[in-house]
Design a protein around this motif. Sequence first.
Motif, PDB file in Angstrom:
ATOM      1  N   SER A  61      -0.542   6.616 -11.831  1.00 11.06           N
ATOM      2  CA  SER A  61       0.152   7.778 -12.376  1.00 11.06           C
ATOM      3  C   SER A  61      -0.614   9.038 -12.008  1.00 11.06           C
ATOM      4  CB  SER A  61       0.273   7.658 -13.907  1.00 11.06           C
ATOM      5  OG  SER A  61       0.898   8.798 -14.455  1.00 11.06           O
ATOM      6  N   LEU A  62       0.134  10.107 -11.689  1.00 11.31           N
ATOM      7  CA  LEU A  62      -0.474  11.376 -11.322  1.00 11.31           C
ATOM      8  C   LEU A  62      -0.110  12.443 -12.346  1.00 11.31           C
ATOM      9  CD1 LEU A  62       0.234  11.546  -7.465  1.00 11.31           C
ATOM     10  CD2 LEU A  62      -1.869  10.801  -8.607  1.00 11.31           C
ATOM     11  N   LYS A  63      -1.079  13.301 -12.611  1.00 12.84           N
ATOM     12  CA  LYS A  63      -0.849  14.461 -13.472  1.00 12.84           C
ATOM     13  C   LYS A  63      -0.779  15.698 -12.580  1.00 12.84           C
ATOM     14  CE  LYS A  63      -2.960  17.058 -17.291  1.00 12.84           C
ATOM     15  NZ  LYS A  63      -4.137  17.138 -18.193  1.00 12.84           N
ATOM     16  N   VAL A  64       0.332  16.407 -12.653  1.00 15.69           N
ATOM     17  CA  VAL A  64       0.561  17.564 -11.784  1.00 15.69           C
ATOM     18  C   VAL A  64       0.773  18.806 -12.649  1.00 15.69           C
ATOM     19  CG1 VAL A  64       1.985  18.559  -9.961  1.00 15.69           C
ATOM     20  CG2 VAL A  64       1.632  16.077 -10.051  1.00 15.69           C
ATOM     21  N   SER A  65      -0.007  19.841 -12.379  1.00 12.88           N
ATOM     22  CA  SER A  65       0.201  21.118 -13.075  1.00 12.88           C
ATOM     23  C   SER A  65       0.699  22.145 -12.069  1.00 12.88           C
ATOM     24  CB  SER A  65      -1.098  21.595 -13.718  1.00 12.88           C
ATOM     25  OG  SER A  65      -2.094  21.804 -12.742  1.00 12.88           O
TER      26      SER A  65
ATOM     27  N   GLY B  82       0.814  -1.207   0.000  1.00 14.37           N
ATOM     28  CA  GLY B  82       0.000   0.000   0.000  1.00 14.37           C
ATOM     29  C   GLY B  82       0.851   1.264   0.000  1.00 14.37           C
ATOM     30  N   VAL B  83       2.177   1.091  -0.007  1.00 13.89           N
ATOM     31  CA  VAL B  83       3.115   2.220  -0.066  1.00 13.89           C
ATOM     32  C   VAL B  83       3.630   2.341  -1.500  1.00 13.89           C
ATOM     33  CG1 VAL B  83       5.291   3.169   0.787  1.00 13.89           C
ATOM     34  CG2 VAL B  83       3.788   1.908   2.335  1.00 13.89           C
ATOM     35  N   PHE B  84       3.569   3.557  -2.051  1.00 17.25           N
ATOM     36  CA  PHE B  84       3.959   3.782  -3.445  1.00 17.25           C
ATOM     37  C   PHE B  84       5.305   4.504  -3.523  1.00 17.25           C
ATOM     38  CE2 PHE B  84      -0.541   3.202  -3.469  1.00 17.25           C
ATOM     39  CZ  PHE B  84      -0.848   2.595  -4.669  1.00 17.25           C
ATOM     40  N   GLN B  85       6.106   4.080  -4.480  1.00 18.99           N
ATOM     41  CA  GLN B  85       7.372   4.743  -4.759  1.00 18.99           C
ATOM     42  C   GLN B  85       7.276   5.497  -6.081  1.00 18.99           C
ATOM     43  OE1 GLN B  85      10.389   1.651  -4.681  1.00 18.99           O
ATOM     44  NE2 GLN B  85      11.014   2.244  -2.630  1.00 18.99           N
ATOM     45  N   ILE B  86       7.968   6.614  -6.166  1.00 15.14           N
ATOM     46  CA  ILE B  86       8.005   7.392  -7.406  1.00 15.14           C
ATOM     47  C   ILE B  86       9.062   6.787  -8.323  1.00 15.14           C
ATOM     48  CG2 ILE B  86       8.386   9.663  -8.419  1.00 15.14           C
ATOM     49  CD1 ILE B  86       7.571  10.880  -5.750  1.00 15.14           C
ATOM     50  N   ARG B  87       8.602   6.154  -9.391  1.00 13.95           N
ATOM     51  CA  ARG B  87       9.543   5.559 -10.340  1.00 13.95           C
ATOM     52  C   ARG B  87      10.197   6.627 -11.210  1.00 13.95           C
ATOM     53  NH1 ARG B  87       7.684   2.576 -14.261  1.00 13.95           N
ATOM     54  NH2 ARG B  87       5.472   3.014 -14.029  1.00 13.95           N
ATOM     55  N   LYS B  88       9.395   7.630 -11.591  1.00 12.37           N
ATOM     56  CA  LYS B  88       9.918   8.645 -12.507  1.00 12.37           C
ATOM     57  C   LYS B  88       9.043   9.886 -12.449  1.00 12.37           C
ATOM     58  CE  LYS B  88      11.044   9.346 -17.418  1.00 12.37           C
ATOM     59  NZ  LYS B  88      10.981   8.751 -18.773  1.00 12.37           N
ATOM     60  N   ILE B  89       9.665  11.049 -12.562  1.00 16.83           N
ATOM     61  CA  ILE B  89       8.937  12.309 -12.718  1.00 16.83           C
ATOM     62  C   ILE B  89       9.245  12.851 -14.106  1.00 16.83           C
ATOM     63  CG2 ILE B  89       8.590  14.670 -11.880  1.00 16.83           C
ATOM     64  CD1 ILE B  89       9.434  13.794  -9.133  1.00 16.83           C
ATOM     65  N   GLN B  90       8.234  12.886 -14.969  1.00 16.46           N
ATOM     66  CA  GLN B  90       8.408  13.422 -16.321  1.00 16.46           C
ATOM     67  C   GLN B  90       8.310  14.945 -16.249  1.00 16.46           C
ATOM     68  OE1 GLN B  90       5.843  11.497 -19.196  1.00 16.46           O
ATOM     69  NE2 GLN B  90       5.886   9.559 -18.053  1.00 16.46           N
ATOM     70  N   MET B  91       9.429  15.613 -16.544  1.00 11.90           N
ATOM     71  CA  MET B  91       9.520  17.054 -16.341  1.00 11.90           C
ATOM     72  C   MET B  91       9.676  17.781 -17.675  1.00 11.90           C
ATOM     73  SD  MET B  91      12.073  16.912 -13.047  1.00 11.90           S
ATOM     74  CE  MET B  91      12.051  18.685 -12.852  1.00 11.90           C
ATOM     75  N   PRO B  92       8.778  18.735 -17.962  1.00 12.71           N
ATOM     76  CA  PRO B  92       8.901  19.504 -19.211  1.00 12.71           C
ATOM     77  C   PRO B  92      10.037  20.515 -19.158  1.00 12.71           C
ATOM     78  CG  PRO B  92       7.083  20.334 -17.898  1.00 12.71           C
ATOM     79  CD  PRO B  92       7.584  19.129 -17.185  1.00 12.71           C
ATOM     80  N   ASP B  93      10.404  20.925 -17.953  1.00 14.32           N
ATOM     81  CA  ASP B  93      11.455  21.943 -17.798  1.00 14.32           C
ATOM     82  C   ASP B  93      12.582  21.365 -16.958  1.00 14.32           C
ATOM     83  OD1 ASP B  93      13.024  24.141 -17.550  1.00 14.32           O
ATOM     84  OD2 ASP B  93      11.472  25.460 -16.729  1.00 14.32           O
ATOM     85  N   GLU B  94      13.674  20.997 -17.618  1.00 22.74           N
ATOM     86  CA  GLU B  94      14.784  20.363 -16.925  1.00 22.74           C
ATOM     87  C   GLU B  94      15.606  21.352 -16.108  1.00 22.74           C
ATOM     88  OE1 GLU B  94      15.271  17.270 -16.675  1.00 22.74           O
ATOM     89  OE2 GLU B  94      13.798  16.545 -18.137  1.00 22.74           O
ATOM     90  N   THR B  95      15.344  22.650 -16.278  1.00 22.41           N
ATOM     91  CA  THR B  95      16.121  23.651 -15.527  1.00 22.41           C
ATOM     92  C   THR B  95      15.723  23.682 -14.061  1.00 22.41           C
ATOM     93  OG1 THR B  95      14.515  25.391 -16.088  1.00 22.41           O
ATOM     94  CG2 THR B  95      16.390  25.088 -17.567  1.00 22.41           C
TER      95      THR B  95
END
Length: 359
Positions: free
Chosen positions: A174-178, A90-103
């Motif tokens: 998967s989560l969508k974050v704005s 029931g514990v989730f790990q973040i496998r990847k964060i897809q980032m539009p701005d690498e800066t």
Amino acid sequence: VPVVLLISFSTFAFKYLIQNVILIDALKNSIAVLVIACPCALGLATPIVLFKTATASKISGFLFKNFDILQKFGDIDTMVFDKTGTLSSGVFQIRKIQMPDETIPRSTILQLIASLENYSQHPIAKSIVYQAELEDLSLLPASNIKEKLGVGIEGVVEKQHIKIENNKEKNDSSLKVSINDRIYFLDLEEESSVSNDFLGELKEEKRIIILSGDKKVNVERFAEKQNIKEFYSDKSPEEKLDFVKDIQKDGKVIFVGDGINDSPSIKQADVGVTTSSSSQIAQVSGDILIHKGGLETLSEIFNLSKKSKYRIYQNLFLAFVYNTMMIPIAVVGLITPNLAALAMALSSISVVINSSRKL
């Protein structure tokens, strides 16, 4: 018992009426047959082992409601596992964060997201906050927080408007974050609460099935990771119950679950297994409660069940062989009632000693 009584009476009749043995000697011969055949050892063969098994099980970390459960536990070949909360933590790990701005550093994005998720009680939100804590990221205050159950949460952190919601474009976790109109995606993976070796060992002797209410892609990924070929997803509590009933048409089944929604299936199964972290309703519905060591204790339960049954068979064999060997000796008159009583006691002692050995 009727056979022994018949043998005893026949012995008396043969000795007294045919061989003309005096009455007292014929009676002694007949009584010796009865004494030597006394089934005390047979009566002790099972309960002493079961009592020792109950003691060993408590030390090993599990409790069972009655002895019959443990005895038939090892004979059942099909095991059905719930996934979420049972096989998975029931514990989730973040496998990847897809980032539009690498800066912008990943740690900054995670800090902003975790700061907002800190105001939610959802398991995924708690997992993200926990991930931020592991990376030593301090949580920031948030304002204008609005949360819709089953949809997501939004608010303002460091003057940046953040909205977190389920990623409808993907079926898995998967989560969508704005963040100020910039879109980020968080790919999550639920942690397993058991090792791959655990299910692998069970697969050698049992048919393993994963039965879950989670989405197919999540269950499929988890099953592949655990190398389990038979799995079912998107199942309601009613469908889980029907699934267990269908298996019982051809055999017996062990169901391992933890939640309220698993309780009907746990109760329906021939043996229901729960843990101390399960809901109270599930614990009441189950037949075996694992209170120490997690699901890995199942291997110990199987081993203890086998050893217990094997020890009972040993005792029954010792007692039965003793009776079958000694009755003919008593019939021919080689044993007096006194010696028969001593031999009977020694037989019972041998069974008690064998039962007392470490399982």
